[in-house]
Design an enzyme around this catalytic site. Structure first.
Site, PDB file in Angstrom:
ATOM      1  N   ARG A  88       0.800  -1.231   0.000  1.00  0.00           N
ATOM      2  CA  ARG A  88       0.000   0.000   0.000  1.00  0.00           C
ATOM      3  C   ARG A  88       0.828   1.275   0.000  1.00  0.00           C
ATOM      4  NH1 ARG A  88      -3.820  -0.881   4.935  1.00  0.00           N
ATOM      5  NH2 ARG A  88      -5.176   0.702   4.065  1.00  0.00           N
ATOM      6  N   GLN A 114      -1.695   3.367  -5.052  1.00  0.00           N
ATOM      7  CA  GLN A 114      -2.759   4.115  -4.340  1.00  0.00           C
ATOM      8  C   GLN A 114      -4.113   3.915  -5.017  1.00  0.00           C
ATOM      9  OE1 GLN A 114      -1.400   6.893  -1.764  1.00  0.00           O
ATOM     10  NE2 GLN A 114      -0.101   5.105  -1.876  1.00  0.00           N
ATOM     11  N   ASP A 149      -5.864   0.655  -4.066  1.00  0.00           N
ATOM     12  CA  ASP A 149      -5.924   0.331  -2.644  1.00  0.00           C
ATOM     13  C   ASP A 149      -7.371   0.209  -2.133  1.00  0.00           C
ATOM     14  OD1 ASP A 149      -5.613   0.031   0.045  1.00  0.00           O
ATOM     15  OD2 ASP A 149      -4.254   1.726   0.313  1.00  0.00           O
ATOM     16  N   SER A 174      -8.004   0.686   1.730  1.00  0.00           N
ATOM     17  CA  SER A 174      -8.171   2.093   2.138  1.00  0.00           C
ATOM     18  C   SER A 174      -9.516   2.643   1.685  1.00  0.00           C
ATOM     19  CB  SER A 174      -7.053   2.968   1.550  1.00  0.00           C
ATOM     20  OG  SER A 174      -5.858   2.747   2.245  1.00  0.00           O
ATOM     21  N   TYR A 229       1.856  -0.258   9.780  1.00  0.00           N
ATOM     22  CA  TYR A 229       0.854  -0.914  10.615  1.00  0.00           C
ATOM     23  C   TYR A 229       1.308  -0.935  12.073  1.00  0.00           C
ATOM     24  CZ  TYR A 229      -1.362  -2.616   6.390  1.00  0.00           C
ATOM     25  OH  TYR A 229      -2.011  -2.689   5.186  1.00  0.00           O
TER      26      TYR A 229
HETATM   27  P1  NAD Z   1      -5.555  -0.965  10.284  1.00  0.00           P
HETATM   28  O1  NAD Z   1      -6.929  -1.148   9.733  1.00  0.00           O
HETATM   29  O2  NAD Z   1      -4.585  -2.091  10.212  1.00  0.00           O
HETATM   30  O3  NAD Z   1      -5.699  -0.561  11.848  1.00  0.00           O
HETATM   31  C1  NAD Z   1      -6.471   0.552  12.225  1.00  0.00           C
HETATM   32  C2  NAD Z   1      -5.705   1.361  13.260  1.00  0.00           C
HETATM   33  O4  NAD Z   1      -5.666   0.663  14.497  1.00  0.00           O
HETATM   34  C3  NAD Z   1      -4.246   1.643  12.896  1.00  0.00           C
HETATM   35  O5  NAD Z   1      -4.046   3.033  12.875  1.00  0.00           O
HETATM   36  C4  NAD Z   1      -3.460   0.967  14.016  1.00  0.00           C
HETATM   37  O6  NAD Z   1      -2.276   1.660  14.345  1.00  0.00           O
HETATM   38  C5  NAD Z   1      -4.453   0.995  15.147  1.00  0.00           C
HETATM   39  N1  NAD Z   1      -4.169   0.075  16.245  1.00  0.00           N
HETATM   40  C6  NAD Z   1      -3.760  -1.213  16.193  1.00  0.00           C
HETATM   41  N2  NAD Z   1      -3.594  -1.716  17.445  1.00  0.00           N
HETATM   42  C7  NAD Z   1      -3.937  -0.721  18.302  1.00  0.00           C
HETATM   43  C8  NAD Z   1      -3.987  -0.633  19.713  1.00  0.00           C
HETATM   44  N3  NAD Z   1      -3.651  -1.654  20.504  1.00  0.00           N
HETATM   45  N4  NAD Z   1      -4.375   0.544  20.250  1.00  0.00           N
HETATM   46  C9  NAD Z   1      -4.720   1.596  19.469  1.00  0.00           C
HETATM   47  N5  NAD Z   1      -4.685   1.565  18.135  1.00  0.00           N
HETATM   48  C10 NAD Z   1      -4.308   0.423  17.547  1.00  0.00           C
HETATM   49  O7  NAD Z   1      -4.868   0.314   9.713  1.00  0.00           O
HETATM   50  P2  NAD Z   1      -5.088   1.058   8.323  1.00  0.00           P
HETATM   51  O8  NAD Z   1      -6.192   2.025   8.457  1.00  0.00           O
HETATM   52  O9  NAD Z   1      -5.163   0.047   7.250  1.00  0.00           O
HETATM   53  O10 NAD Z   1      -3.751   1.885   8.208  1.00  0.00           O
HETATM   54  C11 NAD Z   1      -2.507   1.329   8.624  1.00  0.00           C
HETATM   55  C12 NAD Z   1      -1.378   2.233   8.247  1.00  0.00           C
HETATM   56  O11 NAD Z   1      -1.164   2.199   6.854  1.00  0.00           O
HETATM   57  C13 NAD Z   1      -1.555   3.700   8.593  1.00  0.00           C
HETATM   58  O12 NAD Z   1      -0.282   4.152   8.992  1.00  0.00           O
HETATM   59  C14 NAD Z   1      -1.936   4.325   7.306  1.00  0.00           C
HETATM   60  O13 NAD Z   1      -1.643   5.702   7.255  1.00  0.00           O
HETATM   61  C15 NAD Z   1      -1.062   3.524   6.395  1.00  0.00           C
HETATM   62  N6  NAD Z   1      -1.501   3.573   5.014  1.00  0.00           N
HETATM   63  C16 NAD Z   1      -0.633   4.121   4.139  1.00  0.00           C
HETATM   64  C17 NAD Z   1      -1.000   4.208   2.822  1.00  0.00           C
HETATM   65  C18 NAD Z   1      -0.059   4.824   1.866  1.00  0.00           C
HETATM   66  O14 NAD Z   1       1.080   5.065   2.173  1.00  0.00           O
HETATM   67  N7  NAD Z   1      -0.507   5.086   0.694  1.00  0.00           N
HETATM   68  C19 NAD Z   1      -2.207   3.724   2.379  1.00  0.00           C
HETATM   69  C20 NAD Z   1      -3.054   3.136   3.317  1.00  0.00           C
HETATM   70  C21 NAD Z   1      -2.693   3.062   4.642  1.00  0.00           C
END
Ligand code: NAD
Length: 386
Positions: free
Chosen positions: A121, A127, A130, A133, A228
């Protein structure tokens, strides 16, 4: 090459993998598009819109008999699995890490399985593909609406002749894609919003949306690989839960979104924390699953009201509950991935490609995705086939 769009069969699923607007992108690339009759009905895309866009609407039998590639949102059900033929490919969100036995069934059937869940991702060229997302974004939006709907008071500050209502205090636990969208939506509805995550990097994102970031004194930094979170140790988890309980009690509405890849969702809101909340409070648990969710006492797909008057919603299918927006976004994601996989009008599987290495799960009768193969080697049990 014939690319076919199936009608989703999972309970509550109203999305469709490809919307009429995207059909010309595929036909212009030399692909023929077939659509199972009624596939778009749940998302308000009638068969006639697909025909007008250049697709052919077909019966289920003809579709499986003639398609080279099947596009789906979620996993094929037992009936679809029986229809799939060797040499066919299925592209969708197949959750191979939580359902590895579907993968072994597809490999045994000689079907090439491509799952959008495994997409790398962080590459800028992925992007547009994705789907995790795009669907988390829709689900986060809907979570805020579901919370507002269940809450017995207003979200915004309202000053009227009949009195003044203070704004709702809303807390989002887990501020990834879904959590940030829940924050933005709740802010637009006028709530006073706070956010918390174990990844310190999320502080700036929460604050840029005008919400308050909660920092714990027992601060654990749990940034894992690829942006993550990692799983917390038992000791870290206990300290986090105890300290969060005080913050949770100060809020009227809590939305939880926490996930750790390949693990059951972490428990953030304990029974004790729920007991400390006021009557009329609402919790939306986006992590709710049959294995348990982020909230003690949440039941996936159900709404539970505790003895002290807290409504706990075990949210499921939130993206499917905004089917048109979710399908529009998914359609762009899946068509971009499909076009990446196609070379001179046919599917060109090559797992040395960085994107394909993440998404191609089975090919040539084998499970080719190392993480899924490892899971299967560890726990061989039969597929549920549903
Ligand atoms: P996810 O669905 O895996 O998890 C949701 C959120 O839960 C995350 O922010 C995670 O840190 C949090 N979490 C996990 N355990 C926790 C705990 N014990 N207490 C509190 N919070 C907790 O996450 P997501 O929405 O898929 O995103 C994951 C990461 O990927 C983020 O950093 C996001 O910005 C990044 N991301 C980047 C891109 C990109 O670079 N283009 C695209 C998509 C997502």
């Amino acid at each position: 090459m014939k690319v076919a769009v199936v009608k989703e069969s999972a309970p509550g699923e109203r999305r469709v993998a490809l919307v009429p607007e995207t059909v010309p992108r595929l036909t212009q690339a030399g692909l023929e598009v077939l659509v199972e009759a009624g596939a778009g009905d749940g998302a308000w895309f009638p068969d006639s819109a697909y025909t007008a866009a250049g697709a052919a609407v077909t019966s289920t039998e003809e579709l499986y008999a003639t398609a080279d590639v099947i596009l789906t949102v979620t996993r094929p059900d037992a009936a679809a699995l029986k229809r799939l033929r060797s040499g066919q490919a299925v592209i969708g969100m197949l959750s191979p890490l939580t359902d590895p036995h579907l993968v072994s069934d597809l490999a045994a059937a000689g079907v090439t399985a491509v799952s959008l869940d495994g997409l790398p991702r962080t590459l800028s060229r992925t992007q547009v593909m994705d789907a995790l997302s795009s669907q988390a974004n829709v689900a986060g939006y809907k979570a805020a609406l579901v919370a507002a709907d269940a809450y017995g008071r207003f979200f915004p500050l309202l000053i009227t002749a009949a009195g003044t209502a203070r704004p709702a205090k809303l807390l989002v636990l887990g501020t990834g894609v879904a959590g940030l969208q829940a924050i933005g939506t709740a802010r637009r509805l006028g709530a006073q919003v706070s956010g918390y995550d174990v990844r310190p990097a999320s502080k700036g994102e929460v604050e840029s949306l005008g919400a308050t970031y909660i920092e714990l004194t027992s601060a654990v930094s749990a940034a894992g690989e690829g942006g993550y979170a990692r799983e917390l140790t038992a000791e870290e988890r206990g300290a986090q839960q105890a300290e969060l309980a005080g913050h949770i009690a100060r809020h009227d509405v809590v939305i939880t979104t926490a996930q750790v890849p390949g693990r059951r969702p972490p428990l953030l809101v304990t029974e004790d924390a729920v007991r400390q909340m006021s009557a009329g409070s609402v919790i939306v648990d986006m992590g709710a699953s049959p294995l348990g969710g982020n909230v003690a006492g949440s039941v996936a797909g159900e709404t539970v009201v505790t003895a002290n008057g807290v409504t706990i919603i075990g949210a499921q299918h939130l993206a499917a509950a905004v089917p048109t927006a979710a399908s529009n976004a998914f359609s762009r994601n899946i068509s971009a991935l499909l076009l990446h996989l196609v070379n001179e009008g046919t599917l060109a599987i090559d797992t040395t490609d960085e994107i394909q290495a993440g998404v191609v799960v089975t090919h040539g009768g084998e499970v080719v995705h190392p993480a899924v193969a490892k899971l299967l080697a560890a726990e061989p049990t039969p597929s549920q086939g549903n």
